[in-house]
Design an enzyme around this catalytic site. Structure first.
Site, short mmCIF file in Angstrom:
data_model
loop_
_atom_site.label_atom_id
_atom_site.label_comp_id
_atom_site.label_asym_id
_atom_site.label_seq_id
_atom_site.Cartn_x
_atom_site.Cartn_y
_atom_site.Cartn_z
N ARG A 64 0.83 -1.22 0.00
CA ARG A 64 0.00 0.00 0.00
C ARG A 64 0.86 1.26 0.00
NH1 ARG A 64 -2.00 1.30 4.56
NH2 ARG A 64 -2.59 -0.82 5.13
N TYR A 115 -17.13 18.05 -13.72
CA TYR A 115 -17.36 16.62 -13.69
C TYR A 115 -18.38 16.30 -12.59
CZ TYR A 115 -16.78 11.66 -13.56
OH TYR A 115 -17.04 10.32 -13.59
N ASP A 186 -8.33 20.53 -12.30
CA ASP A 186 -8.59 19.25 -12.96
C ASP A 186 -8.19 19.44 -14.42
OD1 ASP A 186 -9.72 17.09 -14.34
OD2 ASP A 186 -11.36 16.88 -12.90
N LYS A 211 -8.86 8.78 -18.76
CA LYS A 211 -9.22 9.42 -20.02
C LYS A 211 -8.00 9.50 -20.95
CE LYS A 211 -13.02 9.73 -17.70
NZ LYS A 211 -13.41 10.91 -16.96
C1 LIG Z 1 -13.82 11.13 -15.58
C2 LIG Z 1 -13.46 12.38 -14.90
C3 LIG Z 1 -13.19 12.41 -13.52
C4 LIG Z 1 -13.34 11.19 -12.64
O1 LIG Z 1 -12.37 10.22 -12.94
P1 LIG Z 1 -12.60 8.63 -12.77
O2 LIG Z 1 -11.29 8.10 -13.22
O3 LIG Z 1 -13.76 8.25 -13.65
O4 LIG Z 1 -12.89 8.40 -11.33
C5 LIG Z 1 -12.81 13.62 -12.96
N1 LIG Z 1 -12.71 14.75 -13.70
C6 LIG Z 1 -12.97 14.76 -15.02
C7 LIG Z 1 -12.85 16.03 -15.78
C8 LIG Z 1 -13.36 13.58 -15.67
O5 LIG Z 1 -13.63 13.60 -16.97
#
Ligand SMILES: *Cc1c(COP(=O)(O)O)cnc(C)c1O
Length: 373
Positions: A64, A115, A186, A211
């Site tokens: 971990r 998001y 983000d 993504k």
């Molecule tokens: C998909 C997404 C998230 C969340 O990420 P996960 O890997 O699905 O938990 C956060 N911010 C943005 C802009 C996203 O597109």
């Protein structure tokens, strides 16, 4: 044998120099950072190290607390963003880790369009008397600056999901810092190739590596990147304690994906620019949103939400699916989700433009749009 015998392997100790790519450009970093030392018979690629525990007496001790495969991904992403990266089990695990830093009752300023999971966590924290969310139009710099008074965190998403508004990151960051708030960006939509928030003054960069970074719709993974060593230690401490650690295979897949990030982003963005030009001229389309970079596009339709649903079901190549940032093109009507902001138009369809041939992408979109009359 003494505890510190050199024959005892220390598998998760950093094997690479801290800044192996100084002076190199992003595309070269994407390809080269986070590889094993170049010595005879060493593998070129970082191995997938499946290990729940390590021989004691080293820096890691337990699965971990660290893993050489995570570390390789973290080195590569950190090098691209210009900071030190930490991988998490998902983007939302990274979001939760940051929001966990907020003390009870403190304010988090966030975009009204962002998001859904991020806004969901903020709303949930508000209901429990934890963080108080204050939602703003992130493109309105004066409004964001005014909202930052008394805030603990300014949360930026830019471009926003799915409205594609763009923040002036440097300006709002300066205002937030002047008010004593920390700034989180983000950077999932832009990727570090198109936008590097740490260079613009931000404190924490967040990624859903699910993504573009991983890029093949086959792994869930999140990441945080910071410059400040003390903040890094705090976040690493939270990951150690809360256990939202990445899967080893997922970290490896994301690293593998990262090797072609520059090629994928370049092609997807070029496809997006061309599709935007053609979509703007199509009579079924009432509005096209595109921030001018990246490969996410949103279209609104004259014929309304039913037509938008029909569009998503009558394309052959474009896959009706949520998520984004994969090599394959996908689309969905965002308001099909009950959690989507009510200020997002009912007919808005978000397109994640992939790396296919743009003529095939357009032919498929055009035949589906033409049916809408
Ligand atoms: C998909 C997404 C998230 C969340 O990420 P996960 O890997 O699905 O938990 C956060 N911010 C943005 C802009 C996203 O597109």
């Amino acid at each position: 044998m003494p505890d510190d015998s050199p024959s005892v392997p220390r598998p998760a100790a950093p094997a690479h120099s801290p800044e192996p790519a100084a002076g190199l450009r992003p595309a070269t970093r994407a390809v080269h950072v986070g590889r094993p030392p170049v010595v005879p018979d060493a593998p070129l690629n970082t191995p997938i190290t499946m290990a729940a525990t390590y021989v004691g007496g080293g820096d890691v001790e337990y699965g971990r607390y660290g893993n050489p495969t995570w570390l390789a991904f973290e080195e590569a992403l950190g090098s691209l963003e210009g900071g030190r990266a930490l991988a998490f089990s998902s983007g939302l695990a990274a979001v939760a880790t940051v929001l966990d830093l907020v003390a009870d009752g403190e304010t988090v300023v966030a975009p009204q369009h962002a998001y859904q999971g991020t806004l969901g966590q903020l709303g949930d924290a508000g209901l429990r008397g934890r963080a108080q969310g204050k939602l703003v139009d992130i493109a309105d710099t004066a409004a964001v600056a005014a909202a930052c008074e008394d805030a603990a965190i300014l949360w930026i998403e830019s471009p926003t999901n799915p409205a594609l508004e763009v923040a002036d990151i440097a300006a709002v960051t300066e205002a937030a810092h002047a008010a004593g708030a920390q700034v989180v960006v983000d950077n999932t939509f832009a990727t570090p190739l198109l936008q590097r928030p740490l260079e613009l003054g931000a404190d924490i960069v967040l990624h859903s590596a699910t993504k573009y970074l991983a890029g093949h719709s086959d792994a869930l993974l999140g990441a945080l990147v910071v410059r400040d060593d003390a903040l890094f230690d705090v976040l690493k401490g939270r990951r150690d304690l809360l256990g939202a650690i990445p899967g080893t295979l997922e970290a490896w897949l994301a690293l593998r994906g990262l090797r072609t990030l520059h090629l994928r982003v370049e092609r997807a963005q070029a496809n997006a620019v061309e599709l935007v030009r053609r979509l703007e001229a199509h009579p079924a389309v009432s509005r096209v949103r595109y921030p001018g970079f990246g490969a996410i596009v949103a279209v609104e339709l004259h014929a309304g939400p039913d037509a938008a649903d029909l569009l998503c079901r009558t394309t052959d190549l474009w896959v009706f699916a949520t998520s984004l940032g994969g090599v394959e093109s996908t689309l969905e009507r965002r308001r099909r989700w009950k959690t989507e902001a009510p200020t997002i138009p009912e007919s808005l369809v978000r397109l994640s433009v992939g790396v296919e041939d743009v003529e095939d992408l357009w032919a498929d979109l055009a035949q589906a749009l033409d049916r809408l009359g």
